[in-house]
Design a protein around this motif. Structure first.
Motif, PDB file in Angstrom:
ATOM      1  N   THR A 131       0.777  -1.107   0.071  1.00 16.50           N
ATOM      2  CA  THR A 131       0.064  -0.094   0.064  1.00 16.50           C
ATOM      3  C   THR A 131       0.716   1.313   0.037  1.00 16.50           C
ATOM      4  OG1 THR A 131      -0.086  -0.120   2.340  1.00 16.50           O
ATOM      5  CG2 THR A 131      -2.033  -1.307   1.046  1.00 16.50           C
ATOM      6  N   GLY A 132       2.283   1.191  -0.293  1.00 16.12           N
ATOM      7  CA  GLY A 132       2.925   2.408  -0.356  1.00 16.12           C
ATOM      8  C   GLY A 132       3.424   2.766   0.834  1.00 16.12           C
ATOM      9  N   HIS A 133       3.288   2.084   1.937  1.00 18.25           N
ATOM     10  CA  HIS A 133       3.503   2.626   3.351  1.00 18.25           C
ATOM     11  C   HIS A 133       4.938   1.714   4.057  1.00 18.25           C
ATOM     12  CE1 HIS A 133      -0.610   4.201   3.215  1.00 18.25           C
ATOM     13  NE2 HIS A 133       0.060   5.020   3.684  1.00 18.25           N
ATOM     14  N   ALA A 134       5.738   1.338   3.292  1.00 17.63           N
ATOM     15  CA  ALA A 134       6.881   0.475   3.632  1.00 17.63           C
ATOM     16  C   ALA A 134       7.730   1.217   4.711  1.00 17.63           C
ATOM     17  CB  ALA A 134       7.685   0.351   2.543  1.00 17.63           C
ATOM     18  N   MET A 135       7.929   0.676   5.776  1.00 18.81           N
ATOM     19  CA  MET A 135       8.746   1.128   6.851  1.00 18.81           C
ATOM     20  C   MET A 135       9.544   0.090   7.279  1.00 18.81           C
ATOM     21  SD  MET A 135       5.940   1.645   9.762  1.00 18.81           S
ATOM     22  CE  MET A 135       4.749   2.396   8.587  1.00 18.81           C
ATOM     23  N   PRO A 136      10.765   0.619   8.061  1.00 18.20           N
ATOM     24  CA  PRO A 136      11.437  -0.554   8.640  1.00 18.20           C
ATOM     25  C   PRO A 136      10.736  -0.996   9.755  1.00 18.20           C
ATOM     26  CG  PRO A 136      12.667   1.780   8.571  1.00 18.20           C
ATOM     27  CD  PRO A 136      11.160   1.893   8.082  1.00 18.20           C
ATOM     28  N   THR A 137      10.757  -2.481   9.684  1.00 18.00           N
ATOM     29  CA  THR A 137      10.059  -3.285  10.683  1.00 18.00           C
ATOM     30  C   THR A 137      10.785  -3.947  11.426  1.00 18.00           C
ATOM     31  OG1 THR A 137       8.095  -3.096   9.161  1.00 18.00           O
ATOM     32  CG2 THR A 137       8.095  -4.824  10.764  1.00 18.00           C
ATOM     33  N   ILE A 138      10.683  -4.344  12.549  1.00 17.85           N
ATOM     34  CA  ILE A 138      11.116  -5.328  13.611  1.00 17.85           C
ATOM     35  C   ILE A 138      10.142  -6.415  13.887  1.00 17.85           C
ATOM     36  CG2 ILE A 138      12.251  -5.881  15.653  1.00 17.85           C
ATOM     37  CD1 ILE A 138      13.225  -3.039  15.588  1.00 17.85           C
ATOM     38  N   LEU A 139      10.179  -7.668  13.865  1.00 23.87           N
ATOM     39  CA  LEU A 139       9.372  -8.752  14.285  1.00 23.87           C
ATOM     40  C   LEU A 139       9.775  -9.465  15.280  1.00 23.87           C
ATOM     41  CD1 LEU A 139       8.146  -9.975  10.819  1.00 23.87           C
ATOM     42  CD2 LEU A 139       7.042  -8.401  12.213  1.00 23.87           C
ATOM     43  N   VAL A 140       8.926  -9.613  16.381  1.00 23.71           N
ATOM     44  CA  VAL A 140       9.156 -10.354  17.443  1.00 23.71           C
ATOM     45  C   VAL A 140       8.242 -11.797  17.496  1.00 23.71           C
ATOM     46  CG1 VAL A 140      10.316  -8.267  18.739  1.00 23.71           C
ATOM     47  CG2 VAL A 140       7.858  -8.900  19.042  1.00 23.71           C
TER      48      VAL A 140
END
Length: 104
Positions: free
Chosen positions: A47-56
């Motif tokens: 949706t064009g909202h890519a952001m750095p992501t951390i998954l836990v």
């Protein structure tokens, strides 16, 4: 660490947030009701909202970890999360979110 943090009860609540566009880093659980953390990450990209992501996750598996990191997730952390490791991941995520002009 001095950052402003918002907490959302679901992926849908986050996606509907007026603060979505200004979010610099997302930390999400892999196992969430309705939408997994990895599905949320992929939806943000789509949706064009890519952001750095951390998954836990409390239920790590090599297939999910490999897929997440291949797709661009900054870190895939196992619970209980080591505070020092999380701090490094947040710094890495925020550094990757900055534009090259900000480094000048």
């Amino acid at each position: 660490m001095g950052y402003t943090v918002d907490i959302f009860s679901s992926a849908a609540d986050f996606l509907g947030s007026p603060r979505l566009a200004e979010t610099a880093c997302l930390i999400a659980d892999v196992q969430m009701p309705v939408t997994t953390g990895l599905e949320l990450y992929r939806r943000l990209i789509d949706t064009g909202h890519a952001m750095p992501t951390i998954l836990v996750t409390a239920f790590p598996n090599d297939i999910d970890q490999t897929s997440a990191l291949k797709d661009g997730v900054v870190c895939y952390l196992r619970k209980p999360v080591d505070e020092e490791r999380l701090t490094r991941c947040v710094r890495e995520a925020l550094k990757s979110a900055r534009s090259p002009e900000e480094d000048l």
